[in-house]
Scaffold this motif. Structure first.
Motif, mmCIF file in Angstrom:
data_model
loop_
_atom_site.group_PDB
_atom_site.id
_atom_site.type_symbol
_atom_site.label_atom_id
_atom_site.label_comp_id
_atom_site.label_asym_id
_atom_site.label_seq_id
_atom_site.Cartn_x
_atom_site.Cartn_y
_atom_site.Cartn_z
ATOM 1 N N ALA A 1 3.830 -12.035 -9.422
ATOM 2 C CA ALA A 1 2.744 -11.810 -10.385
ATOM 3 C C ALA A 1 1.952 -10.554 -10.031
ATOM 4 N N THR A 2 1.834 -10.270 -8.769
ATOM 5 C CA THR A 2 1.116 -9.069 -8.334
ATOM 6 C C THR A 2 1.819 -7.810 -8.837
ATOM 7 N N TYR A 3 3.140 -7.769 -8.688
ATOM 8 C CA TYR A 3 3.889 -6.618 -9.196
ATOM 9 C C TYR A 3 3.804 -6.546 -10.713
ATOM 10 N N GLU B 1 8.638 -1.759 -6.065
ATOM 11 C CA GLU B 1 7.920 -0.591 -5.530
ATOM 12 C C GLU B 1 8.509 0.707 -6.077
ATOM 13 N N ILE B 2 9.827 0.764 -6.180
ATOM 14 C CA ILE B 2 10.496 1.957 -6.709
ATOM 15 C C ILE B 2 10.145 2.141 -8.186
ATOM 16 N N ARG C 1 2.013 -3.893 -15.632
ATOM 17 C CA ARG C 1 1.272 -3.962 -16.903
ATOM 18 C C ARG C 1 0.195 -2.876 -16.957
ATOM 19 N N ASP C 2 -0.502 -2.677 -15.836
ATOM 20 C CA ASP C 2 -1.516 -1.625 -15.782
ATOM 21 C C ASP C 2 -0.884 -0.251 -16.011
ATOM 22 N N GLN C 3 0.306 -0.061 -15.453
ATOM 23 C CA GLN C 3 0.993 1.216 -15.657
ATOM 24 C C GLN C 3 1.442 1.387 -17.111
#
Length: 184
Positions: free
Chosen positions: A111-113, A52-53, A118-120
């Motif tokens: 996998a969600t993170y 998250e950070i 990857r999107d970022q």
């Protein structure tokens, strides 16, 4: 600020001060003003907090750098990409403790993170993608993957030896020359 945000904020402060391995969930909960049970009820593990950070830091980069970074009319694509990368290096060096911990422990993220990160990365690459596309570069996706890989090779100099943003860029510049159009 909601509870999850309080935990993330406290974890960020503690991880930056002490390092990821030196901080436990009890300490994070106490720093946030909650009991350890409340921390676990939120459903975030220590590794989730680190993810998250890292996501929050990348979001700040996207908002503060990527979305505002423009190529000047007289700037060639190579100079633009060099200027953009040195700006990213400076931002990552500012948060080197968290970025180092993310690199070391990121393999543990769900996998969600990984998908969010990857999107970022794609958002962080968007100015480079736009510049290369405008120049009709032969293979924009492959070039961007190579640039991002080189970026982290250069960043390793900051992590390992305290290199500056310019020194990180200088380290990868010979390889960038192979990927980018010649400076006009």
């Amino acid at each position: 600020m909601d509870r999850q945000s309080q935990f993330v904020s406290s974890a960020r402060q503690l991880f930056e001060e002490k390092g990821y391995a030196e901080v436990g969930m009890r300490e994070i909960a106490a720093h946030a003003g909650f009991s350890p049970v409340q921390a676990y009820r939120i459903g975030l593990t220590k590794i989730d907090l680190l993810a998250e950070i890292s996501i929050a830091l990348s979001h700040e980069q996207i908002d503060n750098i990527t979305n505002k970074f423009q190529r000047t009319p007289d700037e060639n694509v190579s100079d633009f990409i060099h200027r953009y990368l040195v700006t990213l290096y400076a931002s990552d060096i500012k948060h080197i403790k968290i970025r180092r911990e993310s690199a070391a422990y990121g393999w543990m993220w769900s996998a969600t993170y990984e998908e969010r990160i990857r999107d970022q990365v794609m958002a962080l690459l968007s100015p480079i993608i736009s510049a290369l596309t405008a120049e009709a570069h032969a293979d924009v996706p492959a070039c961007c993957i190579a640039i991002w890989s080189l970026y982290y090779v250069g960043y390793r100099n900051a992590v390992v030896s305290g290199a500056s943003a310019k020194e990180c860029l200088d380290f990868i510049s010979p390889s960038l020359k192979l990927l980018l159009p010649s400076k006009a």
